[in-house]
Design an enzyme around this catalytic site. Structure first.
Site, PDB file in Angstrom:
ATOM      1  N   GLY A  74       0.821  -1.203   0.000  1.00  0.00           N
ATOM      2  CA  GLY A  74       0.000   0.000   0.000  1.00  0.00           C
ATOM      3  C   GLY A  74       0.855   1.253   0.000  1.00  0.00           C
ATOM      4  O   GLY A  74       0.497   2.271   0.590  1.00  0.00           O
ATOM      5  N   LYS A 102       1.443   3.568  -2.054  1.00  0.00           N
ATOM      6  CA  LYS A 102       0.960   4.812  -2.661  1.00  0.00           C
ATOM      7  C   LYS A 102      -0.085   5.525  -1.806  1.00  0.00           C
ATOM      8  O   LYS A 102      -0.464   6.659  -2.100  1.00  0.00           O
ATOM      9  CB  LYS A 102       0.390   4.530  -4.049  1.00  0.00           C
ATOM     10  CG  LYS A 102       1.458   4.256  -5.102  1.00  0.00           C
ATOM     11  CD  LYS A 102       0.854   4.182  -6.490  1.00  0.00           C
ATOM     12  CE  LYS A 102       1.921   3.997  -7.549  1.00  0.00           C
ATOM     13  NZ  LYS A 102       1.342   3.896  -8.909  1.00  0.00           N
ATOM     14  N   MET A 152      -0.469   6.754   4.315  1.00  0.00           N
ATOM     15  CA  MET A 152       0.327   6.123   5.359  1.00  0.00           C
ATOM     16  C   MET A 152       1.466   5.312   4.762  1.00  0.00           C
ATOM     17  O   MET A 152       2.603   5.353   5.250  1.00  0.00           O
ATOM     18  CB  MET A 152      -0.567   5.243   6.232  1.00  0.00           C
ATOM     19  CG  MET A 152      -1.413   6.021   7.217  1.00  0.00           C
ATOM     20  SD  MET A 152      -0.433   6.897   8.459  1.00  0.00           S
ATOM     21  CE  MET A 152       0.213   5.508   9.387  1.00  0.00           C
ATOM     22  N   PRO A 180      -4.355  -0.527  15.806  1.00  0.00           N
ATOM     23  CA  PRO A 180      -5.267   0.482  15.269  1.00  0.00           C
ATOM     24  C   PRO A 180      -4.617   1.852  15.161  1.00  0.00           C
ATOM     25  O   PRO A 180      -5.036   2.680  14.365  1.00  0.00           O
ATOM     26  CB  PRO A 180      -6.410   0.502  16.293  1.00  0.00           C
ATOM     27  CG  PRO A 180      -6.292  -0.779  17.047  1.00  0.00           C
ATOM     28  CD  PRO A 180      -4.833  -1.089  17.068  1.00  0.00           C
ATOM     29  N   ASN A 181      -3.593   2.080  15.997  1.00  0.00           N
ATOM     30  CA  ASN A 181      -2.938   3.389  16.006  1.00  0.00           C
ATOM     31  C   ASN A 181      -1.483   3.218  16.439  1.00  0.00           C
ATOM     32  O   ASN A 181      -1.212   2.561  17.441  1.00  0.00           O
ATOM     33  CB  ASN A 181      -3.669   4.341  16.963  1.00  0.00           C
ATOM     34  CG  ASN A 181      -3.360   5.788  16.700  1.00  0.00           C
ATOM     35  OD1 ASN A 181      -2.216   6.184  16.586  1.00  0.00           O
ATOM     36  ND2 ASN A 181      -4.402   6.609  16.600  1.00  0.00           N
ATOM     37  N   PHE A 182      -0.555   3.798  15.683  1.00  0.00           N
ATOM     38  CA  PHE A 182       0.866   3.668  15.984  1.00  0.00           C
ATOM     39  C   PHE A 182       1.443   4.905  16.667  1.00  0.00           C
ATOM     40  O   PHE A 182       2.646   4.960  16.910  1.00  0.00           O
ATOM     41  CB  PHE A 182       1.649   3.375  14.705  1.00  0.00           C
ATOM     42  CG  PHE A 182       1.502   1.963  14.224  1.00  0.00           C
ATOM     43  CD1 PHE A 182       2.346   0.966  14.689  1.00  0.00           C
ATOM     44  CD2 PHE A 182       0.513   1.622  13.318  1.00  0.00           C
ATOM     45  CE1 PHE A 182       2.213  -0.342  14.256  1.00  0.00           C
ATOM     46  CE2 PHE A 182       0.371   0.320  12.876  1.00  0.00           C
ATOM     47  CZ  PHE A 182       1.231  -0.673  13.345  1.00  0.00           C
ATOM     48  N   HIS A 239     -11.658  11.993  11.721  1.00  0.00           N
ATOM     49  CA  HIS A 239     -10.651  11.638  10.726  1.00  0.00           C
ATOM     50  C   HIS A 239     -10.926  12.349   9.404  1.00  0.00           C
ATOM     51  O   HIS A 239     -12.014  12.880   9.176  1.00  0.00           O
ATOM     52  CB  HIS A 239     -10.629  10.127  10.492  1.00  0.00           C
ATOM     53  CG  HIS A 239      -9.942   9.360  11.582  1.00  0.00           C
ATOM     54  ND1 HIS A 239     -10.567   9.068  12.781  1.00  0.00           N
ATOM     55  CD2 HIS A 239      -8.696   8.823  11.660  1.00  0.00           C
ATOM     56  CE1 HIS A 239      -9.724   8.388  13.551  1.00  0.00           C
ATOM     57  NE2 HIS A 239      -8.588   8.222  12.890  1.00  0.00           N
ATOM     58  N   HIS A 240      -9.936  12.278   8.523  1.00  0.00           N
ATOM     59  CA  HIS A 240     -10.073  12.816   7.170  1.00  0.00           C
ATOM     60  C   HIS A 240     -11.221  12.118   6.441  1.00  0.00           C
ATOM     61  O   HIS A 240     -11.611  10.996   6.774  1.00  0.00           O
ATOM     62  CB  HIS A 240      -8.768  12.632   6.401  1.00  0.00           C
ATOM     63  CG  HIS A 240      -8.316  11.200   6.336  1.00  0.00           C
ATOM     64  ND1 HIS A 240      -8.699  10.340   5.328  1.00  0.00           N
ATOM     65  CD2 HIS A 240      -7.532  10.473   7.180  1.00  0.00           C
ATOM     66  CE1 HIS A 240      -8.160   9.151   5.543  1.00  0.00           C
ATOM     67  NE2 HIS A 240      -7.451   9.195   6.650  1.00  0.00           N
ATOM     68  N   LYS A 279     -11.234   8.316   4.880  1.00  0.00           N
ATOM     69  CA  LYS A 279     -11.171   7.101   5.694  1.00  0.00           C
ATOM     70  C   LYS A 279     -12.389   6.238   5.398  1.00  0.00           C
ATOM     71  O   LYS A 279     -13.523   6.724   5.400  1.00  0.00           O
ATOM     72  CB  LYS A 279     -11.103   7.451   7.181  1.00  0.00           C
ATOM     73  CG  LYS A 279     -10.915   6.235   8.086  1.00  0.00           C
ATOM     74  CD  LYS A 279     -10.620   6.656   9.510  1.00  0.00           C
ATOM     75  CE  LYS A 279     -10.509   5.459  10.436  1.00  0.00           C
ATOM     76  NZ  LYS A 279      -9.428   4.522  10.023  1.00  0.00           N
ATOM     77  N   GLY A 291     -10.574   2.150  14.152  1.00  0.00           N
ATOM     78  CA  GLY A 291     -10.025   1.073  14.964  1.00  0.00           C
ATOM     79  C   GLY A 291      -9.577   1.564  16.325  1.00  0.00           C
ATOM     80  O   GLY A 291      -9.682   0.845  17.327  1.00  0.00           O
TER      81      GLY A 291
END
Length: 263
Positions: free
Chosen positions: A7, A9, A12, A123-125, A152-153, A156, A162
């Protein structure tokens, strides 16, 4: 470690590529995209000095390149199948794609353990987001009346996020069950009170200009408590991604949640 990015492109995935390139102990060996036009990442101006192959087929990439770890930031539609394929090939995985069910996570954990390889789904880093979830979990013991608003943007794909679901799951471990709102409340517009999870309400906002934000609002007699985290730029997630990639070398199972590998 030899790292491939699935992923690449996406917003993230693009940031992950730049992060891998910055880290001295990580080597970018391949990138994956759905139906790519390029055969090499150097066909993209930003990465013109690199020599990294682009693949459109995950299994082909795994068999040809044999990376140590694949970082997957794709879509909920393919996140589970991608992760399963990666693990079945005996390759470590770090997954930021959301939308996994508890049953899917359990199955993926079984595959990782059978292969004796490490994997992490989060779900979140962002470390700040993890702290927010931990603080909310602690507060829920004393403030059972709580609602979550995640923002969120507008690109999404899944709702609620998450992170919101994980926050709610963590709070159920300490929170006494309380069904939010009046017993006889009526929604004049369907969905006005948000989604319900174990008596809590979760609200999702999608707007251009946002990245990732969440607030957990607690209420009690005569007082309130709000815990909020904001990611203003996707760079906020990258230290957690790099940490997770390295941590998979030490694991022989699948871990769900960045909080479980933080000291």
């Amino acid at each position: 470690m030899r790292v491939a990015v699935s992923g690449f492109k996406g917003r993230m995935g693009h940031e992950v590529v730049k992060t891998v390139l910055r880290e001295a102990d990580l080597e970018l060996v391949a990138v994956l995209d759905h139906e790519p036009k390029e055969k090499n990442i150097n066909e993209i101006v930003e990465f013109s000095s690199l020599d990294v192959p682009v693949f459109g087929n995950l299994s082909e990439m795994l068999e040809e390149i044999k990376p140590d770890c694949v970082v997957d930031f794709t879509t909920p539609k393919v996140g589970y199948s991608n992760t399963k394929t990666i693990l079945e090939h005996g390759v470590r995985a770090v997954v930021g794609t959301t939308g996994f069910t508890p049953e899917q996570i359990s199955e993926l954990r079984s595959i990782a353990e059978s292969k004796k390889i490490g994997a992490l789904i989060a779900p979140n880093f962002a470390v700040g987001a993890v702290l927010m979830m931990q603080f909310a979990q602690k507060a829920a013991k004393y403030f059972p009346n709580v609602e979550i608003i995640e923002l969120h943007h507008d690109n999404k794909l899944d709702a609620p996020s998450g992170t919101a679901v994980k926050t709610a799951e963590m709070m159920t471990e300490t929170r006494e069950f309380v069904k939010q709102g009046a017993a006889d409340e009526v929604e004049l517009i369907e969905g006005a009170r948000g989604a319900e999870y174990e008596g809590m309400r979760i609200h999702s906002v999608r707007l251009p200009g946002l990245v990732a934000h969440q607030e957990v609002i607690f209420g009690a007699e005569g007082q309130g408590l709000t815990i909020r985290h904001d990611s203003y730029d996707r760079i906020s997630f990258m230290s957690g991604v790099a940490l997770s990639v390295r941590k998979t070398k030490e694991l022989e199972t699948l871990i769900y949640g960045l909080e479980n590998i933080l000291d």
